[in-house]
Design a protein around this motif. Structure first.
Motif, short mmCIF file in Angstrom:
data_model
loop_
_atom_site.label_atom_id
_atom_site.label_comp_id
_atom_site.label_asym_id
_atom_site.label_seq_id
_atom_site.Cartn_x
_atom_site.Cartn_y
_atom_site.Cartn_z
N MET A 21 -17.43 -4.26 17.13
CA MET A 21 -17.62 -3.04 18.01
C MET A 21 -17.80 -1.90 17.33
O MET A 21 -17.06 -1.48 16.32
CB MET A 21 -16.42 -2.99 19.05
CG MET A 21 -16.63 -1.78 20.08
SD MET A 21 -15.14 -1.65 21.15
CE MET A 21 -15.70 -2.64 22.56
N ASN A 22 -18.78 -1.22 17.73
CA ASN A 22 -19.37 -0.02 16.90
C ASN A 22 -18.80 1.26 17.43
O ASN A 22 -18.35 1.11 18.67
CB ASN A 22 -20.77 0.09 16.56
CG ASN A 22 -21.57 0.17 17.80
OD1 ASN A 22 -21.07 0.58 18.78
ND2 ASN A 22 -22.75 -0.27 17.62
N ASP A 44 -20.02 3.63 19.04
CA ASP A 44 -21.00 3.92 20.37
C ASP A 44 -20.18 3.37 21.41
O ASP A 44 -20.19 3.78 22.69
CB ASP A 44 -22.49 3.87 20.27
CG ASP A 44 -23.10 4.92 19.10
OD1 ASP A 44 -22.62 6.03 19.13
OD2 ASP A 44 -24.10 4.46 18.56
N ASP A 45 -20.10 2.01 21.34
CA ASP A 45 -19.64 0.98 22.08
C ASP A 45 -18.29 1.47 22.59
O ASP A 45 -17.85 1.64 23.75
CB ASP A 45 -19.57 -0.52 21.97
CG ASP A 45 -20.72 -1.08 21.55
OD1 ASP A 45 -21.95 -0.59 22.26
OD2 ASP A 45 -21.04 -2.07 20.65
N LEU A 46 -17.45 2.03 21.55
CA LEU A 46 -16.04 2.32 21.87
C LEU A 46 -16.22 3.47 22.79
O LEU A 46 -15.20 3.77 23.81
CB LEU A 46 -15.38 2.52 20.54
CG LEU A 46 -14.06 3.00 20.56
CD1 LEU A 46 -13.02 1.94 21.07
CD2 LEU A 46 -13.35 3.47 19.19
N LYS A 47 -17.05 4.39 22.47
CA LYS A 47 -17.10 5.74 23.22
C LYS A 47 -17.67 5.46 24.74
O LYS A 47 -17.03 6.01 25.53
CB LYS A 47 -18.11 6.76 22.56
CG LYS A 47 -17.76 7.48 21.32
CD LYS A 47 -18.99 8.13 20.82
CE LYS A 47 -18.49 8.97 19.47
NZ LYS A 47 -19.56 9.77 18.89
N SER A 48 -18.55 4.64 24.77
CA SER A 48 -19.10 4.30 26.25
C SER A 48 -17.91 3.44 27.05
O SER A 48 -17.55 3.76 28.32
CB SER A 48 -20.17 3.55 26.07
OG SER A 48 -20.09 2.11 25.60
N GLU A 49 -17.33 2.84 26.25
CA GLU A 49 -15.78 2.17 27.31
C GLU A 49 -14.90 3.05 27.38
O GLU A 49 -14.34 3.19 28.48
CB GLU A 49 -15.37 1.12 26.34
CG GLU A 49 -16.01 -0.13 25.84
CD GLU A 49 -16.17 -1.12 27.24
OE1 GLU A 49 -14.98 -0.99 27.94
OE2 GLU A 49 -17.11 -1.56 27.43
N TRP A 50 -14.57 4.08 26.38
CA TRP A 50 -13.81 5.26 26.81
C TRP A 50 -13.92 6.00 28.06
O TRP A 50 -13.33 6.40 28.72
CB TRP A 50 -13.54 6.13 25.56
CG TRP A 50 -12.72 7.27 25.92
CD1 TRP A 50 -12.87 8.52 26.09
CD2 TRP A 50 -11.16 7.27 25.83
NE1 TRP A 50 -11.72 9.30 26.22
CE2 TRP A 50 -10.51 8.34 25.86
CE3 TRP A 50 -10.36 6.03 25.61
CZ2 TRP A 50 -9.20 8.73 26.18
CZ3 TRP A 50 -8.87 6.63 25.47
CH2 TRP A 50 -8.45 7.59 25.74
N ARG A 89 -16.00 4.93 30.52
CA ARG A 89 -15.90 4.36 31.79
C ARG A 89 -14.45 3.83 32.19
O ARG A 89 -14.46 3.46 33.31
CB ARG A 89 -16.60 2.99 31.56
CG ARG A 89 -18.37 2.82 31.50
CD ARG A 89 -18.74 1.69 31.61
NE ARG A 89 -18.42 0.96 30.73
CZ ARG A 89 -18.98 0.12 29.77
NH1 ARG A 89 -20.44 0.41 29.71
NH2 ARG A 89 -18.50 -0.67 28.95
#
Length: 179
Positions: free
Chosen positions: A1-2, A4-10, A12
């Motif tokens: 997981m990069n 950007d994925d972590l930011k978008s999960e956060w 949401r």
């Protein structure tokens, strides 16, 4: 997981709010996993003791034992199950008032009473079971060893139960002391 994925999960996270009913179901005491374990233990004990009561008269020669031994055994099993049911009901439906310190003090006193009742009913049940199983038995060395193992088993179970009750009570006493 990069990243950007972590930011978008956060971002949401928490976007799907729970309804009032879902929150109420999640916070109900009766849904607690510890209570589920206690409920499974309680139902298993009731099933095993009911099976024993249905089989003891023929399978364990209850018909040949005096009536007082049979009544003592039935009374002790009923007392044991009733005490466990009262304890479970008390844990499942805690009474909480506005003052947390007073509620904790009442809970500590209530747990001490339940511990005494539970341990007392366990002793009565163990003594009644030993009296029932050993009535009119001619003892030899092998039977004394079996009886010793049974008594040691009861003592260990009693000791484990005592430690468990002390742990529960000391937990609430520590919470009370923190307030």
């Amino acid at each position: 997981m990069n990243i950007d994925d972590l930011k978008s999960e956060w971002q949401r996270a928490g976007a799907e709010p729970h309804s009032e009913q879902e929150l109420a179901m999640m916070t109900r005491v009766r849904n607690h996993p510890t209570l589920r374990g206690l409920r499974i233990k309680f139902v298993t004990e009731i099933a095993a003791l009911t099976a024993f009561l249905l089989l003891y008269y023929d399978g364990f020669d209850g018909a040949q034992k005096p009536m007082i031994i049979n009544v003592l055994l039935i009374f002790s099993i009923t007392l044991y199950v009733t005490t466990n049911a009262l304890g479970y009901a008390q844990i499942q439906n805690p009474r909480v008032s506005g003052n947390i310190r007073e509620a904790l003090a009442r809970r500590v006193q209530s747990l001490k009473r339940m511990a005494a009742l539970s341990l007392g009913s366990s002793v009565v049940y163990a003594l009644a079971l030993v009296a029932f199983l050993t009535y009119q038995i001619e003892f030899n060395q092998r039977k004394y060893i079996i009886l010793s193992g049974l008594v040691i088993g009861f003592i260990l179970l009693f000791y484990y139960s005592l430690i468990s009750w002390r742990r529960k009570i000391s937990h609430f006493e520590a919470m009370q002391a923190d307030f």
